[in-house]
Design a protein around this motif. Structure first.
Motif, PDB file in Angstrom:
ATOM      1  N   ARG A  98      61.852 121.472  52.567  1.00  0.00           N
ATOM      2  CA  ARG A  98      62.249 120.199  51.951  1.00  0.00           C
ATOM      3  C   ARG A  98      63.762 120.020  52.045  1.00  0.00           C
ATOM      4  O   ARG A  98      64.329 119.134  51.399  1.00  0.00           O
ATOM      5  N   ARG A 154      67.599 118.466  48.435  1.00  0.00           N
ATOM      6  CA  ARG A 154      66.182 118.792  48.560  1.00  0.00           C
ATOM      7  C   ARG A 154      65.362 117.527  48.396  1.00  0.00           C
ATOM      8  O   ARG A 154      65.533 116.781  47.433  1.00  0.00           O
ATOM      9  N   ALA A 155      64.455 117.304  49.339  1.00  0.00           N
ATOM     10  CA  ALA A 155      63.594 116.114  49.276  1.00  0.00           C
ATOM     11  C   ALA A 155      62.589 116.278  48.151  1.00  0.00           C
ATOM     12  O   ALA A 155      62.192 117.397  47.835  1.00  0.00           O
ATOM     13  N   PRO A 156      62.157 115.145  47.518  1.00  0.00           N
ATOM     14  CA  PRO A 156      61.118 115.266  46.495  1.00  0.00           C
ATOM     15  C   PRO A 156      59.824 115.763  47.108  1.00  0.00           C
ATOM     16  O   PRO A 156      59.600 115.625  48.314  1.00  0.00           O
TER      17      PRO A 156
ATOM     18  N   ARG B 231      57.691 108.059  47.894  1.00  0.00           N
ATOM     19  CA  ARG B 231      57.435 109.460  48.196  1.00  0.00           C
ATOM     20  C   ARG B 231      57.239 110.241  46.905  1.00  0.00           C
ATOM     21  O   ARG B 231      58.050 110.155  45.999  1.00  0.00           O
ATOM     22  N   GLY B 232      56.147 111.005  46.815  1.00  0.00           N
ATOM     23  CA  GLY B 232      55.940 111.857  45.650  1.00  0.00           C
ATOM     24  C   GLY B 232      55.340 111.133  44.466  1.00  0.00           C
ATOM     25  O   GLY B 232      55.078 109.931  44.512  1.00  0.00           O
ATOM     26  N   GLY B 265      64.274 118.094  39.888  1.00  0.00           N
ATOM     27  CA  GLY B 265      64.806 117.410  41.060  1.00  0.00           C
ATOM     28  C   GLY B 265      64.792 115.909  40.854  1.00  0.00           C
ATOM     29  O   GLY B 265      64.329 115.411  39.828  1.00  0.00           O
ATOM     30  N   GLY B 266      65.321 115.178  41.846  1.00  0.00           N
ATOM     31  CA  GLY B 266      65.285 113.728  41.826  1.00  0.00           C
ATOM     32  C   GLY B 266      65.922 113.163  40.577  1.00  0.00           C
ATOM     33  O   GLY B 266      66.872 113.730  40.023  1.00  0.00           O
TER      34      GLY B 266
END
Lengths: 157, 297
Positions: A98, A154-156, B231-232, B265-266
């Motif tokens: 990721r 870092r990508a989700p 996404r996600g 995250g995010g």
């Protein structure tokens, strides 16, 4: 023609062997560098688990075990990182990671975040063996340092 | 025949007028904030819990730059891409000219001082539950923040979502000031409800939405949703789907570490930054609220 048979057969055998051992998934295609850095992350998580269990009160505070885990974190931050973050191992180029390609475009920032992590681990190493309150106080900065890089690079899921 | 036609037209006009009346942008008068004085220190905690900076700071801002509310972060959605506006203290490009009452009307009714509907990407469907005191405190605090002259970027929305008048109907359907979790709550759960349902606007991401973009409540409340950015997904927060202990939740809100010692995250990383800056009692209050889920119809 007959003299090619043996090599052809062994080629075919090799192809079958690869097909069998590679299995159906793409996991075998993950470069060693990616596996290595993911293993490093697991080592972080394992040692953080020792500290975190104490911080949450799930495990009794043990100064020696806490110090050992914190020292491991410091050791992990000191590993030479370059080969594990080989160019071309970003999430657009390969499966199984990721890591965003922007990581390779912002080297000074990545270095600064790495330094910040080393400092936070050092902070934990100075605190972990002292007492539980010091350990708990050091968890936040450590989490912030981990998250800073994950947020940026870092990508989700 | 002519008479029937005339009656029909008349009824149509009345319905249209009623519709326009019912969906007009609401503005309260100054009496709602009568006698209240803002406390900037209390407002700082409202500001942090409400996550204002997380969306209105420049993309990737850190440290003191997080308090420069210049706007510009983009939020893709099925309706188009919203861009957070400048809400710094600049009188022209920000909201430096806003009175506490203007802030109240924006947070409570989704209405700008010019009497225009604001888009609910600005989560007033949650902020509607803020108290007048919280709003005047917040106003006192944001007055202390810097001005920034960056002009706001317009949203990039497709038809018909670019017609602001349609938002009046949306508000009629979805803008509700009441609490979602009802019944007997402990003081800790009650404090958790203030943070989860009003300030930290958790449901804006963690509750599924219906086709018109309204957050679902009842048994669907906080049961997770796909990420509108494409996404996600945003995880389900209701036990037993969420099987984290209270200790796990509090640790996550403090350091960002999950029970597996991965990190947030995010946008959740921003939320954790905010929760970590609140008193520890607020983090345990949020955990106590989540442990009361799921809701039944």
């Amino acid at each position: 023609m007959p003299k090619f048979r043996a090599p052809l057969l062994s080629l075919a055998g090799a192809a079958v062997a690869i097909a069998v051992f590679a299995g159906p998934g793409a996991a075998q295609d993950v470069p060693a560098a990616v596996k290595a850095r993911q293993s490093q992350m697991q080592l972080y998580a394992f040692n953080l688990g020792t500290l975190g269990a104490m911080a949450k009160g799930e495990a009794e505070y043990d100064a020696e075990a806490a110090q050992g885990a914190a020292d491991n974190l410091v050791a992990l931050t000191s590993l030479a990182a370059g080969p594990m973050w080989a160019p071309g191992t970003d999430d657009m180029s390969i499966d199984g990671t990721r890591t965003l390609a922007t990581m390779w475009d912002n080297f000074p920032d990545v270095m600064a975040k790495g330094t910040a992590l080393a400092e936070a681990a050092g902070g934990m190493a100075a605190a972990a063996g002292t007492d539980l309150a010091s350990l708990q106080a050091a968890m936040g900065p450590l989490g912030g340092a981990c998250s800073a890089c994950h947020k940026a690079y870092r990508a989700p899921e | 025949m002519r008479r029937t036609l005339f009656a029909l037209i008349l009824i149509g006009l009345v319905v249209a007028a009623l519709g326009i009346y019912l969906t007009r942008p609401r503005l309260d008068g100054p009496q709602v904030l009568d006698g209240l004085t803002g406390d900037a220190a209390a407002g700082a905690l409202v500001f942090t819990a409400a996550g204002c900076a997380s969306c209105h700071m420049a993309e990737g801002a850190t440290g003191d730059d997080k308090l420069v509310l210049t706007g510009g972060q983009r939020f893709p959605s099925p309706f188009g891409t919203f861009t957070a506006p400048n809400i710094s203290m600049d009188p022209e490009h920000g909201i430096g000219g806003w009175r506490a009452l203007d802030l109240w009307n924006a947070l409570h009714h989704g209405t700008s001082p010019e009497g225009q509907h604001l888009y609910p990407a600005f989560p007033y469907a949650s902020y509607v539950r803020m108290t007048p005191q919280q709003v005047v405190d917040l106003h006192a605090y944001i007055r202390t923040l810097p001005a920034d002259p960056t002009p706001s970027t317009p949203h990039d929305l497709g038809f018909p979502f670019n017609i602001r008048a349609s938002l009046g109907g949306w508000k009629l359907l979805y803008l509700r000031a009441g609490w979602v979790m009802d019944g007997d709550l402990t003081p800790e759960e009650t404090r958790g409800r203030v943070i989860v349902e009003a300030l930290a606007h958790c449901a804006e991401c963690h509750s599924p939405r219906d086709p018109l973009g309204g957050s679902k409540t009842g048994a669907d409340w906080l049961t997770g949703a796909p990420n509108p950015a494409g996404r996600g997904t945003f995880p389900d927060l209701t036990p037993p789907e969420l099987d984290w202990s209270t200790g796990d939740l509090v640790e996550y809100f403090t350091s960002g570490f999950t029970p597996e010692y991965d990190s947030a995250g995010g946008h959740m990383a921003h939320v954790v930054d905010n929760l970590a800056a609140l008193p520890e009692t607020d983090r345990t209050a949020v955990a106590a609220y989540l442990k009361r889920l799921p809701l039944t119809e």
